[in-house]
Design a protein around this motif. Structure first.
Motif, PDB file in Angstrom:
ATOM      1  N   LEU A 197       0.822  -1.197   0.000  1.00  0.00           N
ATOM      2  CA  LEU A 197       0.000   0.000   0.000  1.00  0.00           C
ATOM      3  C   LEU A 197       0.859   1.251   0.000  1.00  0.00           C
ATOM      4  O   LEU A 197       2.018   1.232   0.429  1.00  0.00           O
ATOM      5  CB  LEU A 197      -0.953   0.014   1.201  1.00  0.00           C
ATOM      6  CG  LEU A 197      -0.308   0.163   2.569  1.00  0.00           C
ATOM      7  CD1 LEU A 197      -1.085   1.189   3.362  1.00  0.00           C
ATOM      8  CD2 LEU A 197      -0.333  -1.167   3.279  1.00  0.00           C
ATOM      9  N   MET A 198       0.298   2.293  -0.529  1.00  0.00           N
ATOM     10  CA  MET A 198       0.943   3.602  -0.514  1.00  0.00           C
ATOM     11  C   MET A 198      -0.079   4.624  -0.081  1.00  0.00           C
ATOM     12  O   MET A 198      -1.197   4.675  -0.600  1.00  0.00           O
ATOM     13  CB  MET A 198       1.493   3.975  -1.884  1.00  0.00           C
ATOM     14  CG  MET A 198       2.230   5.312  -1.858  1.00  0.00           C
ATOM     15  SD  MET A 198       3.115   5.634  -3.381  1.00  0.00           S
ATOM     16  CE  MET A 198       4.273   4.280  -3.389  1.00  0.00           C
ATOM     17  N   SER A 238      -1.476   3.358  11.916  1.00  0.00           N
ATOM     18  CA  SER A 238      -2.901   3.176  12.173  1.00  0.00           C
ATOM     19  C   SER A 238      -3.477   2.121  11.233  1.00  0.00           C
ATOM     20  O   SER A 238      -4.248   1.249  11.650  1.00  0.00           O
ATOM     21  CB  SER A 238      -3.623   4.511  11.998  1.00  0.00           C
ATOM     22  OG  SER A 238      -4.991   4.365  12.209  1.00  0.00           O
ATOM     23  N   TYR A 239      -3.104   2.200   9.983  1.00  0.00           N
ATOM     24  CA  TYR A 239      -3.563   1.228   8.999  1.00  0.00           C
ATOM     25  C   TYR A 239      -3.078  -0.172   9.399  1.00  0.00           C
ATOM     26  O   TYR A 239      -3.837  -1.139   9.345  1.00  0.00           O
ATOM     27  CB  TYR A 239      -3.031   1.609   7.618  1.00  0.00           C
ATOM     28  CG  TYR A 239      -3.713   0.878   6.501  1.00  0.00           C
ATOM     29  CD1 TYR A 239      -3.235  -0.341   6.043  1.00  0.00           C
ATOM     30  CD2 TYR A 239      -4.839   1.398   5.896  1.00  0.00           C
ATOM     31  CE1 TYR A 239      -3.856  -1.018   5.013  1.00  0.00           C
ATOM     32  CE2 TYR A 239      -5.475   0.728   4.864  1.00  0.00           C
ATOM     33  CZ  TYR A 239      -4.976  -0.481   4.430  1.00  0.00           C
ATOM     34  OH  TYR A 239      -5.608  -1.163   3.417  1.00  0.00           O
ATOM     35  N   ALA A 240      -1.807  -0.287   9.831  1.00  0.00           N
ATOM     36  CA  ALA A 240      -1.245  -1.579  10.242  1.00  0.00           C
ATOM     37  C   ALA A 240      -2.035  -2.152  11.419  1.00  0.00           C
ATOM     38  O   ALA A 240      -2.325  -3.357  11.456  1.00  0.00           O
ATOM     39  CB  ALA A 240       0.230  -1.421  10.598  1.00  0.00           C
ATOM     40  N   VAL A 282       4.146   7.516   1.790  1.00  0.00           N
ATOM     41  CA  VAL A 282       4.756   6.432   2.545  1.00  0.00           C
ATOM     42  C   VAL A 282       4.238   5.131   1.939  1.00  0.00           C
ATOM     43  O   VAL A 282       3.060   5.027   1.597  1.00  0.00           O
ATOM     44  CB  VAL A 282       4.444   6.512   4.055  1.00  0.00           C
ATOM     45  CG1 VAL A 282       2.972   6.336   4.357  1.00  0.00           C
ATOM     46  CG2 VAL A 282       5.281   5.522   4.841  1.00  0.00           C
ATOM     47  N   SER A 283       5.146   4.173   1.756  1.00  0.00           N
ATOM     48  CA  SER A 283       4.723   2.865   1.276  1.00  0.00           C
ATOM     49  C   SER A 283       4.971   1.836   2.357  1.00  0.00           C
ATOM     50  O   SER A 283       5.919   1.949   3.144  1.00  0.00           O
ATOM     51  CB  SER A 283       5.439   2.484  -0.026  1.00  0.00           C
ATOM     52  OG  SER A 283       6.842   2.465   0.147  1.00  0.00           O
ATOM     53  N   GLY A 284       4.090   0.862   2.411  1.00  0.00           N
ATOM     54  CA  GLY A 284       4.189  -0.194   3.397  1.00  0.00           C
ATOM     55  C   GLY A 284       3.939  -1.541   2.765  1.00  0.00           C
ATOM     56  O   GLY A 284       3.242  -1.650   1.753  1.00  0.00           O
ATOM     57  N   GLU A 320       9.196   2.907   2.446  1.00  0.00           N
ATOM     58  CA  GLU A 320       9.788   4.175   2.009  1.00  0.00           C
ATOM     59  C   GLU A 320       8.900   5.344   2.421  1.00  0.00           C
ATOM     60  O   GLU A 320       7.677   5.256   2.372  1.00  0.00           O
ATOM     61  CB  GLU A 320       9.962   4.171   0.487  1.00  0.00           C
ATOM     62  CG  GLU A 320      10.771   5.322  -0.044  1.00  0.00           C
ATOM     63  CD  GLU A 320      11.202   5.124  -1.490  1.00  0.00           C
ATOM     64  OE1 GLU A 320      11.747   6.089  -2.059  1.00  0.00           O
ATOM     65  OE2 GLU A 320      11.002   4.048  -2.061  1.00  0.00           O
ATOM     66  N   LEU A 321       9.552   6.426   2.810  1.00  0.00           N
ATOM     67  CA  LEU A 321       8.872   7.667   3.177  1.00  0.00           C
ATOM     68  C   LEU A 321       9.552   8.791   2.421  1.00  0.00           C
ATOM     69  O   LEU A 321      10.776   8.858   2.360  1.00  0.00           O
ATOM     70  CB  LEU A 321       8.985   7.918   4.684  1.00  0.00           C
ATOM     71  CG  LEU A 321       8.461   9.258   5.206  1.00  0.00           C
ATOM     72  CD1 LEU A 321       6.939   9.323   5.111  1.00  0.00           C
ATOM     73  CD2 LEU A 321       8.906   9.466   6.647  1.00  0.00           C
ATOM     74  N   SER A 322       8.745   9.679   1.845  1.00  0.00           N
ATOM     75  CA  SER A 322       9.295  10.823   1.124  1.00  0.00           C
ATOM     76  C   SER A 322       8.366  12.019   1.287  1.00  0.00           C
ATOM     77  O   SER A 322       7.143  11.871   1.203  1.00  0.00           O
ATOM     78  CB  SER A 322       9.439  10.493  -0.372  1.00  0.00           C
ATOM     79  OG  SER A 322       9.870  11.623  -1.095  1.00  0.00           O
TER      80      SER A 322
END
Length: 150
Positions: A52-53, A106-108, A66-68, A84-86
């Motif tokens: 997810l992004m 929060s999503y996690a 942010v990607s997870g 990654e965070l940018s």
């Protein structure tokens, strides 16, 4: 206090974070990536389970991402890797990175992950400050080894 591209005070700007679900959203945010977004890779990313992004928008423009990646293991359950965070230069040091990190956490939690982790270079003071401000705990130093293919 405002900046040269937006004279309004920071508190009056509208910042929204939402999950990217289309190739168009990813390509519109490609200035936040290390290189240009390729549509076929963007499609693959969006179709991959557990990827997810989240994109932060300030007044409708992509300001950060942010990607997870959800990681599953038979004896541990599921955890979230902050991949990654940018944050665009104009929006740094304004809480956008912290807000994105907290949104991913929060999503996690909603997904039932037992934790979230990120690897950070020890000399990346900005990243360390961002993650610590989002309540990440330091697990100490570690080595990262990489295999490069092609």
């Amino acid at each position: 206090m405002g900046n040269s591209t937006d004279p309004r005070p920071e508190s009056t700007r509208a910042t929204r974070i939402r999950r990217a679900t289309t190739v168009a959203e990813l390509t519109a945010a490609e200035h936040l990536f290390d290189g240009p977004a390729r549509p076929e890779w963007a499609e693959r990313f969006l179709a991959a389970p557990g990827h997810l992004m989240l994109v932060a928008y300030v007044d409708g423009a992509p300001a950060g991402m942010v990607s997870g990646i959800e990681m599953h293991h038979p004896d541990k359950g599921t955890e979230m890797c902050l991949y990654e965070l940018s944050v665009a230069e104009a929006y740094r040091r304004r809480g956008v990175g912290r807000a994105l990190t907290q949104a991913l956490a929060s999503y996690a939690r909603e997904l039932g992950c037992y934790d979230m982790w990120v690897g950070v270079d020890l000399d990346n003071d900005a990243a360390l400050a961002t993650y610590r401000s989002a309540r990440a705990a330091d697990d100490g130093e570690f080595a990262m080894l990489t295999w490069t293919f092609g």
